[in-house]
Write an enzyme that holds these catalytic residues in place. Structure first.
Site, mmCIF file in Angstrom:
data_model
loop_
_atom_site.group_PDB
_atom_site.id
_atom_site.type_symbol
_atom_site.label_atom_id
_atom_site.label_comp_id
_atom_site.label_asym_id
_atom_site.label_seq_id
_atom_site.Cartn_x
_atom_site.Cartn_y
_atom_site.Cartn_z
ATOM 1 N N ASN A 96 0.881 -1.172 0.000
ATOM 2 C CA ASN A 96 0.000 0.000 0.000
ATOM 3 C C ASN A 96 0.917 1.220 0.000
ATOM 4 O O ASN A 96 1.525 1.558 1.012
ATOM 5 C CB ASN A 96 -0.918 0.008 1.222
ATOM 6 C CG ASN A 96 -1.821 1.240 1.253
ATOM 7 O OD1 ASN A 96 -1.397 2.348 0.942
ATOM 8 N ND2 ASN A 96 -3.068 1.044 1.651
ATOM 9 N N TYR A 149 -7.641 -4.112 -2.311
ATOM 10 C CA TYR A 149 -7.579 -3.045 -1.321
ATOM 11 C C TYR A 149 -8.937 -2.970 -0.628
ATOM 12 O O TYR A 149 -9.880 -2.378 -1.143
ATOM 13 C CB TYR A 149 -7.220 -1.721 -2.006
ATOM 14 C CG TYR A 149 -7.162 -0.515 -1.103
ATOM 15 C CD1 TYR A 149 -6.832 -0.616 0.244
ATOM 16 C CD2 TYR A 149 -7.417 0.753 -1.615
ATOM 17 C CE1 TYR A 149 -6.771 0.498 1.057
ATOM 18 C CE2 TYR A 149 -7.358 1.883 -0.819
ATOM 19 C CZ TYR A 149 -7.036 1.758 0.517
ATOM 20 O OH TYR A 149 -6.976 2.870 1.331
ATOM 21 N N ASP A 163 -3.873 -4.986 0.882
ATOM 22 C CA ASP A 163 -4.242 -4.344 2.134
ATOM 23 C C ASP A 163 -5.655 -4.785 2.485
ATOM 24 O O ASP A 163 -6.616 -4.302 1.911
ATOM 25 C CB ASP A 163 -4.165 -2.823 1.969
ATOM 26 C CG ASP A 163 -4.566 -2.072 3.229
ATOM 27 O OD1 ASP A 163 -4.870 -2.727 4.246
ATOM 28 O OD2 ASP A 163 -4.585 -0.827 3.184
ATOM 29 N N HIS A 207 2.278 2.003 5.435
ATOM 30 C CA HIS A 207 2.380 0.551 5.276
ATOM 31 C C HIS A 207 3.778 0.201 4.780
ATOM 32 O O HIS A 207 4.462 1.030 4.171
ATOM 33 C CB HIS A 207 1.375 0.031 4.246
ATOM 34 C CG HIS A 207 -0.055 0.214 4.622
ATOM 35 N ND1 HIS A 207 -0.864 -0.844 5.013
ATOM 36 C CD2 HIS A 207 -0.842 1.318 4.640
ATOM 37 C CE1 HIS A 207 -2.085 -0.389 5.255
ATOM 38 N NE2 HIS A 207 -2.092 0.914 5.037
#
Length: 262
Positions: free
Chosen positions: A9, A107, A149, A253
């Site tokens: 990410n 995501y 993520d 991240h």
């Protein structure tokens, strides 16, 4: 054949192209999966990636927010762009690797601040997103890798303080149960915990709010690499690149580096 896949990410691919270049130079993945690219497809920095030896780009972008992309040294076969959010948000892109394994880059929505769908629609959207993923997963018949993520830290050892975070979005019991249902729907292997089993602590995200992220170490494991049972035996390592949180102008991240022998 050794094959390396990175997932990150990046929190704006154009703003952080310098540390992306560092990752590619130092880790040399065959494929890089990015989340939160914050970039429309037409504005994706194709030329920068081509100059770094990654000419093959498979973006699913959106202006300002969200967005995912897969970049590769070798040509891949585009597969799907699922709308698991059910509102057109760019949160998934899938390809087929040269060996036929599907690679799904996801995501998952963060879910807002209040873990109650009646007062916080974003939380309900997150749970519904995972529900749609689960229905897809139940019907999956091909060897696959799903990563990205997930915005959920499932285990007590995946957060800096289990009890303190039970009412905090990303570690609530309902999110953990929902993610567990997704995992069991296809027998997904959580490769991060295959190679670093509990009770060892493992984090992939540290808030920007911390004055010194490393000293406080209030992290959460929000990023994941899962694979189908058929692929599990090919997995050789998953490395969490914690040092990247301290790079210049970092994402909150850090990258995951997954190595396979296909």
């Amino acid at each position: 054949m050794s094959f390396r896949i990175a997932s990150w990410n990046i929190n704006s691919v154009r703003a952080r192209i310098g540390i992306v270049e560092r990752l590619l130079r130092e880790q040399a993945p065959d494929v890089l999966c990015l989340q939160e690219t914050k970039c429309e497809d037409a504005l994706f920095p194709h030329a920068s990636f081509a100059a770094m030896g990654y000419p093959h780009v498979y973006p699913a972008g959106q202006r300002m927010h969200h967005g995912v992309a897969i970049v590769s040294k070798v040509a891949l076969t585009p597969n799907n762009r699922f709308d698991w959010q059910d509102n057109g948000e760019a949160r998934h892109v899938g390809v087929r690797l040269p060996n036929g394994v599907l690679l799904e880059n996801v995501y998952v929505p963060a879910g807002g601040d209040i873990p109650d769908r009646t007062v916080n629609p974003k939380f309900g959207q997150k749970l519904d997103f995972l529900g749609r993923m689960t229905r897809w997963s139940e019907g999956l018949r091909e060897p696959s890798i799903v990563l990205g993520d997930f915005n959920i830290a499932p285990l007590p050892e995946d957060v800096w303080d289990h009890k303190a975070l039970l009412d905090v979005v990303s570690h609530t019991p309902v999110e953990v149960e929902t993610l567990a249902a997704l995992q069991s729907s296809h027998g997904w292997a959580d490769l991060g915990r295959l190679f670093v089993p509990p009770p060892a602590r493992l984090y992939t995200w540290w808030s920007y709010r911390a004055a010194d992220w490393a000293a406080s170490n209030r992290g959460r494991r929000l990023d994941h690499v899962w694979c189908s049972p058929e692929v599990r035996g090919s997995a050789r390592a998953v490395t969490t690149l914690v040092a990247a949180r301290g790079w210049e102008k970092p994402s909150d991240h850090v990258p995951l580096i997954a190595d396979f022998d296909f």
